[in-house]
Scaffold this active site. Structure first.
Site, mmCIF file in Angstrom:
data_model
loop_
_atom_site.group_PDB
_atom_site.id
_atom_site.type_symbol
_atom_site.label_atom_id
_atom_site.label_comp_id
_atom_site.label_asym_id
_atom_site.label_seq_id
_atom_site.Cartn_x
_atom_site.Cartn_y
_atom_site.Cartn_z
ATOM 1 N N LYS A 205 0.849 -1.196 0.000
ATOM 2 C CA LYS A 205 0.000 0.000 0.000
ATOM 3 C C LYS A 205 0.887 1.250 0.000
ATOM 4 C CE LYS A 205 -0.285 -0.290 5.053
ATOM 5 N NZ LYS A 205 -1.114 -0.789 6.181
ATOM 6 N N ARG B 54 -9.853 0.105 15.927
ATOM 7 C CA ARG B 54 -9.807 0.976 14.748
ATOM 8 C C ARG B 54 -10.906 0.476 13.817
ATOM 9 N NH1 ARG B 54 -4.248 1.433 11.392
ATOM 10 N NH2 ARG B 54 -4.870 -0.703 10.930
ATOM 11 N N TYR C 294 18.497 28.222 8.706
ATOM 12 C CA TYR C 294 17.319 28.939 9.190
ATOM 13 C C TYR C 294 17.239 28.886 10.713
ATOM 14 C CZ TYR C 294 15.116 29.192 4.557
ATOM 15 O OH TYR C 294 14.809 29.463 3.249
ATOM 16 N N MET D 258 14.067 23.286 2.616
ATOM 17 C CA MET D 258 13.214 22.606 1.647
ATOM 18 C C MET D 258 14.030 21.769 0.660
ATOM 19 S SD MET D 258 10.386 24.202 -0.969
ATOM 20 C CE MET D 258 9.330 24.872 0.308
HETATM 21 C C1 LIG Z 1 -0.361 -1.817 6.789
HETATM 22 C C2 LIG Z 1 -0.913 -3.103 7.283
HETATM 23 C C3 LIG Z 1 -0.077 -4.213 7.452
HETATM 24 C C4 LIG Z 1 1.419 -4.135 7.313
HETATM 25 O O1 LIG Z 1 1.963 -3.581 8.506
HETATM 26 P P1 LIG Z 1 3.533 -3.547 8.783
HETATM 27 O O2 LIG Z 1 3.653 -3.107 10.183
HETATM 28 O O3 LIG Z 1 4.092 -2.560 7.815
HETATM 29 O O4 LIG Z 1 4.034 -4.910 8.525
HETATM 30 C C5 LIG Z 1 -0.667 -5.416 7.800
HETATM 31 N N1 LIG Z 1 -2.000 -5.520 8.005
HETATM 32 C C6 LIG Z 1 -2.822 -4.459 7.868
HETATM 33 C C7 LIG Z 1 -4.273 -4.625 8.126
HETATM 34 C C8 LIG Z 1 -2.311 -3.218 7.521
HETATM 35 O O5 LIG Z 1 -3.131 -2.171 7.416
#
Ligand SMILES: *Cc1c(COP(=O)(O)O)cnc(C)c1O
Length: 359
Positions: free
Chosen positions: A33, A129, A253, A301
Site C-alpha cells: 500500500k 480501529r 534557518y 526545503m
Molecule cells: C499496513 C498493514 C499491514 C502491514 O503492517 P507492517 O507493520 O508494515 O508490517 C498489515 N495488516 C494491515 C491490516 C495493515 O493495514
C-alpha cells in the site's frame, strides 16, 4: 542534474520477503500500500510476483494500478470497499476484499454479484480501529456464507502493539480472536511485520508483512530476525557547497546550530521537499564520503548541512547517504521523532532508480 535520488534494491526486497515466509512457514501477502511505502508499488510487485502469494493495498485505486501494470496475483483490499459500487470492479479484477464493518456486509448481501468474492473478515480484537465487534463475528460469518455471494472467507485481525516485545496486548488480542472464531474452520491471518519478526508463537495461515519487506525494523530495540533484513532504499545525494566557519557562527534557518569551534560544513542537495524529515535535529547521522557524520542546523526545503570537520576526504561532489545500507532509516526516524514507515512514505521529488536481478 540534481544528484538527489533513491536507489531501490529489488534483490533486497525479495530477500526480505523470503524471510517473512521462512520464519513463519505461512503464506505471505506482501503489503505494498501507499506506493509500496514510497518504494514504487508496480516495480515492487513485479519484482515479487513470481514468488509472492499475493499483495495487499489500502484501496481499489492502488489495486487497479497493479492490474493495469499486468500484475495477475491476488490483491487484497485492506479496507475493503468504501462505496458499494466498487463491488463490480472487485469482481471484474478478482480482488480479495476485507469486510471490517456491518455496512459492508449488508452491501454484499444486497448486491447482485456475477460471481462469488473472497472475503477477509476482520475482527476488532482490541485495537478499536476497524473490525467487527467480537459479539457480531460469528453471525457475520454465517450471514456471508448464507448470502451465497462468497467463495472463501479468511479470518483476520490486526495488532495494536506488536512492536512492543514485552507487552501483554498481543496475547490478549489473540485470546479475543480465538474466542470469536471458535468452531469456524477457515484460514486465519493475524501478523504484520512486528508480529512476524517478534512473535513466533502466534499462529497464522497468512501473514501480512509490510515494513520488514523494505528492510526496516519496526522495533526500537535489537531483534535477531530484524537484523537479517536488508535495507531496500538508499536515499543519496552529493555535497554541492563547502565552507569553513570560525567558532560562534550560525548555520541555516533560525540559527538553530552555532559552531562551537572552527568547522567545515558541507551543503547537501536534499531537503524536506524530498521527504527528508524537517524534524531531524543536529546530530542526526549521515554518511559522507563513506564516513559517518552528522546533520547540522535546520533542514531546508531543498538543502541540508552536514559536518565535514572530521571528514577530511570529503569535499565538493562527495557522495552522501541520508539513509540506506549504512545509515538505517529507523535511526534517522527515531532521531526525528517519527517511524521509518513515515519517512519512506514521505519520499517526494527524487527519482527512484531500480536495481535487481532482472534489471
Ligand atoms: C499496513 C498493514 C499491514 C502491514 O503492517 P507492517 O507493520 O508494515 O508490517 C498489515 N495488516 C494491515 C491490516 C495493515 O493495514
Amino acid at each position: 542534474m540534481r544528484p538527489a535520488r533513491a536507489l531501490i534494491d529489488l534483490q533486497a526486497l525479495r530477500h526480505n520477503y523470503r524471510i517473512a515466509r521462512e520464519v513463519t512457514g505461512a503464506k505471505a501477502l506482501a503489503v505494498i500500500k501507499a506506493d509500496a511505502y514510497g518504494h514504487g508499488a508496480v516495480r515492487c510487485a513485479q519484482a515479487l510476483e513470481a514468488e509472492a502469494d499475493g499483495f495487499a493495498v489500502a484501496c481499489i485505486e492502488e489495486a487497479l494500478e497493479l492490474r493495469a501494470a499486468g500484475i495477475r496475483a491476488p490483491v487484497l483490499l485492506l479496507e475493503g470497499f468504501f462505496e458499494a459500487d466498487e463491488l463490480s470492479l472487485i469482481i471484474e479484477h478478482d480482488f480479495w476484499c476485507v469486510v471490517h464493518s456491518l455496512w459492508q456486509l449488508e452491501a454484499i448481501e444486497k448486491a447482485a454479484l456475477s460471481k462469488p468474492i473472497t472475503v477477509w473478515l476482520k475482527l476488532d480484537s482490541g485495537m478499536h480501529r476497524v473490525g467487527l465487534h467480537p459479539a457480531d463475528y460469528q453471525a457475520a460469518y454465517q450471514r456471508l456464507l448464507a448470502s451465497g455471494k462468497v467463495a472463501k472467507i479468511v479470518l483476520m485481525s490486526h495488532f495494536a502493539r506488536a512492536d512492543e516485545l514485552h507487552c501483554q496486548t498481543c496475547a490478549d488480542q489473540v485470546a479475543v480472536f480465538e474466542a470469536a472464531r471458535k468452531g469456524l474452520s477457515a484460514e486465519i491471518s493475524l501478523r504484520n511485520s512486528p508480529a512476524v519478526l517478534g512473535w513466533p508463537q502466534i499462529p497464522s495461515d497468512w501473514v501480512r508483512p509490510g515494513i520488514m519487506l523494505y528492510g526496516a525494523t519496526p522495533f526500537e530495540e535489537a531483534n535477531a530476525v530484524a537484523s537479517r533484513l536488508q535495507p531496500v532504499m538508499t536515499l543519496e545525494s552529493k555535497v554541492i557547497s563547502v565552507r569553513e566557519l570560525p567558532a560562534g557562527e550560525p548555520i541555516g534557518y533560525g540559527a538553530k546550530f552555532m559552531t562551537s569551534k572552527p568547522m567545515r560544513v558541507g551543503v547537501v542537495a536534499m531537503g524536506y521537499a524530498d521527504g527528508y524529515p524537517r524534524q531531524a535535529p543536529s546530530g542526526t547521522p549521515v554518511l559522507v564520503a563513506g564516513q559517518r557524520s552528522q546533520l547540522l542546523g535546520r533542514v531546508s526545503m531543498d538543502m541540508l548541512c552536514v559536518d565535514l570537520t572530521d571528514v577530511p576526504q570529503a569535499g565538493l561532489g562527495s557522495p552522501v547517504e541520508l539513509w540506506g545500507k549504512n545509515i538505517l532509516a529507523s535511526d534517522v526516524a527515531m532521531a526525528a521523532g517519527t517511524i521509518p514507515y513515515q519517512i519512506f512514505c514521505n519520499l517526494h521529488r527524487v527519482p527512484r532508480l531500480y536495481s535487481g536481478p532482472d534489471e
